[in-house]
Motif scaffolding. Structure first.
Motif, PDB file in Angstrom:
ATOM      1  N   THR A  74      60.638  60.164 -24.298  1.00 17.24           N
ATOM      2  CA  THR A  74      59.913  58.927 -24.003  1.00 17.24           C
ATOM      3  C   THR A  74      60.312  58.450 -22.608  1.00 17.24           C
ATOM      4  O   THR A  74      61.491  58.404 -22.264  1.00 17.24           O
ATOM      5  N   GLY A  75      59.302  58.104 -21.823  1.00 20.66           N
ATOM      6  CA  GLY A  75      59.550  57.605 -20.477  1.00 20.66           C
ATOM      7  C   GLY A  75      58.961  56.214 -20.325  1.00 20.66           C
ATOM      8  O   GLY A  75      57.910  55.904 -20.889  1.00 20.66           O
ATOM      9  N   LEU A  76      59.635  55.357 -19.563  1.00 20.07           N
ATOM     10  CA  LEU A  76      59.134  54.016 -19.300  1.00 20.07           C
ATOM     11  C   LEU A  76      58.955  53.845 -17.798  1.00 20.07           C
ATOM     12  O   LEU A  76      59.865  54.135 -17.014  1.00 20.07           O
ATOM     13  N   GLY A  77      57.764  53.382 -17.398  1.00 23.13           N
ATOM     14  CA  GLY A  77      57.521  53.094 -15.996  1.00 23.13           C
ATOM     15  C   GLY A  77      58.301  51.872 -15.559  1.00 23.13           C
ATOM     16  O   GLY A  77      58.260  50.830 -16.212  1.00 23.13           O
ATOM     17  N   VAL A  78      59.046  51.998 -14.447  1.00 24.34           N
ATOM     18  CA  VAL A  78      59.870  50.891 -13.976  1.00 24.34           C
ATOM     19  C   VAL A  78      59.622  50.650 -12.488  1.00 24.34           C
ATOM     20  O   VAL A  78      59.500  51.584 -11.704  1.00 24.34           O
ATOM     21  N   LEU A  79      59.525  49.388 -12.128  1.00 27.63           N
ATOM     22  CA  LEU A  79      59.442  48.979 -10.728  1.00 27.63           C
ATOM     23  C   LEU A  79      60.511  47.959 -10.377  1.00 27.63           C
ATOM     24  O   LEU A  79      61.019  47.948  -9.264  1.00 27.63           O
ATOM     25  N   ALA A 107      65.367  47.624 -19.526  1.00 28.74           N
ATOM     26  CA  ALA A 107      64.751  48.025 -20.794  1.00 28.74           C
ATOM     27  C   ALA A 107      64.754  49.538 -20.953  1.00 28.74           C
ATOM     28  O   ALA A 107      65.002  50.062 -22.044  1.00 28.74           O
ATOM     29  N   ALA A 108      64.469  50.256 -19.857  1.00 29.52           N
ATOM     30  CA  ALA A 108      64.510  51.720 -19.921  1.00 29.52           C
ATOM     31  C   ALA A 108      65.900  52.197 -20.308  1.00 29.52           C
ATOM     32  O   ALA A 108      66.053  53.140 -21.100  1.00 29.52           O
ATOM     33  N   GLY A 109      66.921  51.559 -19.760  1.00 30.76           N
ATOM     34  CA  GLY A 109      68.282  51.924 -20.131  1.00 30.76           C
ATOM     35  C   GLY A 109      68.555  51.731 -21.603  1.00 30.76           C
ATOM     36  O   GLY A 109      69.333  52.482 -22.205  1.00 30.76           O
ATOM     37  N   GLN A 110      67.879  50.769 -22.213  1.00 32.29           N
ATOM     38  CA  GLN A 110      68.121  50.468 -23.626  1.00 32.29           C
ATOM     39  C   GLN A 110      67.412  51.422 -24.577  1.00 32.29           C
ATOM     40  O   GLN A 110      67.930  51.709 -25.652  1.00 32.29           O
ATOM     41  N   VAL A 111      66.210  51.923 -24.193  1.00 32.55           N
ATOM     42  CA  VAL A 111      65.428  52.661 -25.198  1.00 32.55           C
ATOM     43  C   VAL A 111      64.813  53.973 -24.717  1.00 32.55           C
ATOM     44  O   VAL A 111      64.387  54.785 -25.547  1.00 32.55           O
TER      45      VAL A 111
END
Length: 234
Positions: free
Chosen positions: A66-71, A78-82
């Motif tokens: 799972t990948g989360l787009g981060v800016l 949040a990406a670090g959490q999940v």
């Protein structure tokens, strides 16, 4: 299953206008929505257990991350959490090092899990006759440069941009080296900076060349850039 290769499922909150068009109003908290959504996706993909959670049918496949787009810092945390991977787009390497990576590390520490892999998308074009780098950058990135969240991120990174002036934003991308332009060797050197600050994977984006000069020129740029990267590693 179809490709036979591991897959990164990249997810993100989209823009407030797009979300409002689907749901009638923007998310109350894009960050909380992303956290909840990725947690559900991870449950769907997770192993069978006895907690009664809904699961996808058991299918043999090479694996899904799972990948989360981060800016900006909130989604990086949040990406670090999940997430398994954090995916950034048009983010200067210094900003990744100083802003996004610390936020990801903080989120991972809070959740007691490893820091996700970092994947970033970098615009590039080889310097060739009859090419204007500012035009290429505008062609590739004007839609993003007109977005409030992208312009805010770039200002945090020290660039002089405004969402109402994407043409000037394109110049800023080139002048700051966020849009890499030069010889294949110079571009390879610029890409190596991302690895130096902790980026695990770089996606080379030649959309500007593709749109203005066509598929063959875009493939030629990619081939020359990747060849230069391999030569620099040896």
């Amino acid at each position: 299953m179809l490709t036979g290769h591991p897959t990164v499922l990249g997810l993100g909150p989209a823009t407030p206008d797009f979300v409002a068009g689907l749901h009638g109003k923007p998310y109350d908290s894009p960050r909380d929505t992303c956290l909840a959504y990725l947690q559900e996706v991870r449950r769907l993909l997770g192993p069978e257990d006895d907690d009664g959670a809904v699961r996808l049918p058991a299918l043999s496949h090479p694996g899904v991350e799972t990948g989360l787009g981060v800016l900006r810092p909130a989604l990086a945390r949040a990406a670090g959490q999940v997430a398994d991977a954090a995916i950034s787009w048009m983010t200067p390497h210094g900003y990744i090092q100083d802003t996004l990576l610390p936020a990801m590390a903080k989120g991972a520490a809070e959740a007691g899990r490893p820091v996700p892999r970092v994947v970033t998308v970098v615009h590039a074009a080889v310097n060739r006759p009859h090419r204007n780098p500012y035009r290429l950058a505008y062609t590739a990135a004007h839609a993003h440069l007109a977005g409030l969240h992208y312009s805010d991120m770039l200002r945090r990174a020290g660039l002089r941009v405004h969402h109402s002036r994407p043409n000037l934003g394109a110049r800023a991308l080139v002048d700051a080296g966020v849009f890499l332009h030069g010889t294949p060797q110079e571009i390879a050197t610029g890409l190596a900076e991302y690895g130096r600050v902790g980026v695990d994977e770089v996606v080379v984006n030649v959309a500007g060349v593709y749109s203005d000069h066509g598929r063959e020129d875009a493939v030629r740029d990619l081939r020359d850039i990747l060849t230069a990267c391999r030569e620099a590693e040896n």
